[in-house]
Design a protein around this motif. Sequence first.
Motif, PDB file in Angstrom:
ATOM      1  N   ARG A 173     -15.236 -23.457 -15.511  1.00 18.23           N
ATOM      2  CA  ARG A 173     -14.838 -23.067 -14.282  1.00 18.23           C
ATOM      3  C   ARG A 173     -15.113 -23.958 -13.573  1.00 18.23           C
ATOM      4  NH1 ARG A 173     -11.379 -19.674 -14.930  1.00 18.23           N
ATOM      5  NH2 ARG A 173     -10.173 -19.145 -17.480  1.00 18.23           N
ATOM      6  N   PHE A 174     -14.763 -23.873 -11.898  1.00 19.07           N
ATOM      7  CA  PHE A 174     -16.021 -24.550 -11.038  1.00 19.07           C
ATOM      8  C   PHE A 174     -15.233 -24.294  -9.619  1.00 19.07           C
ATOM      9  CE2 PHE A 174     -13.277 -27.654  -9.066  1.00 19.07           C
ATOM     10  CZ  PHE A 174     -13.102 -28.269 -10.615  1.00 19.07           C
ATOM     11  N   GLY A 177     -18.732 -31.226 -10.464  1.00 14.69           N
ATOM     12  CA  GLY A 177     -19.358 -30.441 -11.395  1.00 14.69           C
ATOM     13  C   GLY A 177     -20.429 -29.573 -12.828  1.00 14.69           C
ATOM     14  N   ASN A 178     -20.931 -29.860 -14.215  1.00 13.96           N
ATOM     15  CA  ASN A 178     -21.551 -28.297 -14.114  1.00 13.96           C
ATOM     16  C   ASN A 178     -22.375 -29.499 -14.350  1.00 13.96           C
ATOM     17  OD1 ASN A 178     -20.479 -30.439 -16.334  1.00 13.96           O
ATOM     18  ND2 ASN A 178     -20.097 -28.315 -17.888  1.00 13.96           N
ATOM     19  N   ASN A 193     -23.308 -29.147  -7.550  1.00 15.91           N
ATOM     20  CA  ASN A 193     -23.385 -29.234  -8.969  1.00 15.91           C
ATOM     21  C   ASN A 193     -23.675 -30.531  -9.648  1.00 15.91           C
ATOM     22  OD1 ASN A 193     -22.303 -26.361  -7.899  1.00 15.91           O
ATOM     23  ND2 ASN A 193     -22.714 -25.892  -9.709  1.00 15.91           N
ATOM     24  N   SER A 235     -25.561 -26.748  -4.163  1.00 15.32           N
ATOM     25  CA  SER A 235     -26.066 -26.942  -5.749  1.00 15.32           C
ATOM     26  C   SER A 235     -26.684 -27.799  -6.208  1.00 15.32           C
ATOM     27  CB  SER A 235     -25.730 -26.217  -6.820  1.00 15.32           C
ATOM     28  OG  SER A 235     -25.276 -24.917  -6.355  1.00 15.32           O
TER      29      SER A 235
HETATM   30  C1  LIG Z   1     -22.996 -24.426 -10.068  1.00 11.98           C
HETATM   31  O1  LIG Z   1     -24.138 -24.033  -9.255  1.00 11.98           O
HETATM   32  C2  LIG Z   1     -25.036 -22.901  -9.658  1.00 11.98           C
HETATM   33  C3  LIG Z   1     -26.466 -22.510  -8.311  1.00 11.98           C
HETATM   34  O2  LIG Z   1     -26.710 -22.493  -9.170  1.00 11.98           O
HETATM   35  C4  LIG Z   1     -24.491 -21.511 -10.163  1.00 11.98           C
HETATM   36  O3  LIG Z   1     -24.295 -21.048  -9.787  1.00 11.98           O
HETATM   37  C5  LIG Z   1     -23.167 -22.479 -11.059  1.00 11.98           C
HETATM   38  O4  LIG Z   1     -22.710 -21.948 -11.993  1.00 11.98           O
HETATM   39  C6  LIG Z   1     -22.522 -23.356 -11.107  1.00 11.98           C
HETATM   40  N1  LIG Z   1     -21.031 -24.450 -11.187  1.00 11.98           N
HETATM   41  C7  LIG Z   1     -20.929 -25.608 -12.503  1.00 11.98           C
HETATM   42  C8  LIG Z   1     -19.599 -25.775 -12.613  1.00 11.98           C
HETATM   43  O5  LIG Z   1     -21.307 -25.452 -13.155  1.00 11.98           O
END
Ligand SMILES: *[C@@H]1O[C@H](CO)[C@@H](O)[C@H](O)[C@H]1NC(C)=O
Length: 469
Positions: A34-35, A156-157, A197, A220
Amino acid sequence: MIRPMFGILVILAILSFPAIESRSHQNVVSSGIRFSALNCRKHSAILTDFGAVGDGKTSNTNAFKKAISKLSQMATDGGAQLVVPPGKWLTGSFNLTSHFTLFIQRGATILASQDESEWPVIAPLPSYGKGRDGTGTGRFNSLISGTNLTDVVITGNNGTINGQGQYWWDKFKKKQFKLTRPYLIELLFSKNIQISNITLIDSPSWNIHPVYCNNVIVKSVTVLAPVTVPNTDGINPDSCTNTLIEDCYIVSGDDCIAVKSGWDQYGIKFGMPTQQLSIRRLTCISPKSAGVALGSEMSGGIKDVRIEDVTLTNTESAIRIKTAAGRGAYVKDIFARRITMKTMKYVFWMSGNYNSHPDEGFDPKALPEVTNINYRDMTAENVTMSASLDGIHKDPFTGICISNVTIALADKAKKVQWNCTDVAGVTSRVTPEPCSLLPEKKAPAKNEDCAFPSDLIPIESVVLKKCSL
Ligand SMILES: *[C@@H]1O[C@H](CO)[C@@H](O)[C@H](O)[C@H]1NC(C)=O
Ligand SMILES: *[C@@H]1O[C@H](CO)[C@@H](O)[C@H](O)[C@H]1NC(C)=O
Ligand SMILES: *[C@@H]1O[C@H](CO)[C@@H](O)[C@H](O)[C@H]1NC(C)=O
Ligand SMILES: *[C@@H]1O[C@H](CO)[C@@H](O)[C@H](O)[C@H]1NC(C)=O
Ligand SMILES: *[C@@H]1O[C@H](CO)[C@@H](O)[C@H](O)[C@H]1NC(C)=O
Ligand SMILES: *[C@@H]1O[C@H](CO)[C@@H](O)[C@H](O)[C@H]1NC(C)=O
Ligand SMILES: *[C@@H]1O[C@H](CO)[C@@H](O)[C@H](O)[C@H]1NC(C)=O
């Protein structure tokens, strides 16, 4: 009881490893990551569907091009996302499309080719007239690029883009380029952009360059470059309106963030400012340069910039205004608060003689206006010099306001802590004692803080949608 349970868990863990591995490679679409994004997409594809090989050696430039060309056909039917799965994906430059998401998975690295033939040569930016490096006017197209686009997400993650910059840094240092080095991500004349991300490593030059764009979110993002290599700026909003940069971590050999808007006569003629820019929760390490630089190319103007909650460690200066006679335009309505600093050469730095010009055609009478600069609520430790504020003769920088700032000096601090020429403004509750050109505010305004806007820029109110792969 505990021992048998533990044994079963170990066996389960061993058994499930191959399954997880193959699932993430073959059927990523069901992996349920999820994003958050400006928009979710109806269609999805994986890079390997287009013949890509993730061995770090095979060029995948054509796979990226084929994938994006195919997915561009879905722009008017709910858009598409391209997933870059775990692996090392070597590629040259490629262009994105509209209503499109590039998702770089954790464990995936897009590796920038070191073969110059993989990088098309393009014209210089109209607001610069020249390339920034070398003697020629052309420049290499950036690794991931796009012009005239709408609704683009690069996320991305925490997947990686690795610029493999060594080749470019070495050749640049030896002055062997006629062309300007490529950047990692550059979007021109585009709107509704999100970059989030991902981690960017070892860019040949600048990392993220939105230019002539509207509505941009950079969030991020981690940028890592050796602090010894030239021009590896983190994020360069350039002639853009309504940009939010938040929660970024940047280590750079140049400015962590460099706000720009074109160069001398070319920038003046193009006339597109950077305005409505909010930078918050930035962490920056940049021993050779600034946390946030405004300029030096600012010939379209820079106005309405808000900077808050920034941590700087081992950074040459906090915010640096760089300009020169010939730039024209303005840097005005700049607001910064809550900056925490440690190990700084300068806290405040303004340079009115940043005399790098594209060519002899600049107009020395085109003087920039620098005014309404507001800094408040800051602490700094281990500082060599509190402020070097150098305006332009007969064109002073005015309306400078600094309040509630405490600066603790390094053992080898300079004797003169504030060196001010051709500047005007006021201070309140600032130590060490500022220069006479920035006198303490008088009663009844004595304890008033410098301004910071209470409204938001439009992009700060945008709520991202919940998307999944
Ligand atoms: C993106 O980064 C934020 C802050 O670090 C984090 O809360 C979020 O889970 C991240 N999303 C993904 C898809 O990794
Ligand atoms: C990307 O687009 C630019 C025009 O904006 C073009 O000059 C360049 O050749 C394109 N690059 C590729 C790899 O197609
Ligand atoms: C972008 O749009 C402008 C104006 O419509 C056009 O002149 C230019 O050719 C376009 N560039 C690309 C690469 O699509
Ligand atoms: C993302 O990866 C980079 C590089 O490995 C790392 O420094 C950073 O902490 C990671 N960020 C997150 C949010 O996991
Ligand atoms: C203070 O700054 C100097 C460089 O000016 C650096 O060498 C030293 O390690 C810093 N000290 C601390 C305690 O961070
Ligand atoms: C002064 O600045 C510090 C941060 O450096 C902040 O914690 C404090 O609240 C500020 N004081 C006032 C009166 O605003
Ligand atoms: C103060 O700044 C001026 C102008 O940049 C410079 O010429 C001078 O050397 C500086 N003085 C000190 C003591 O740093």
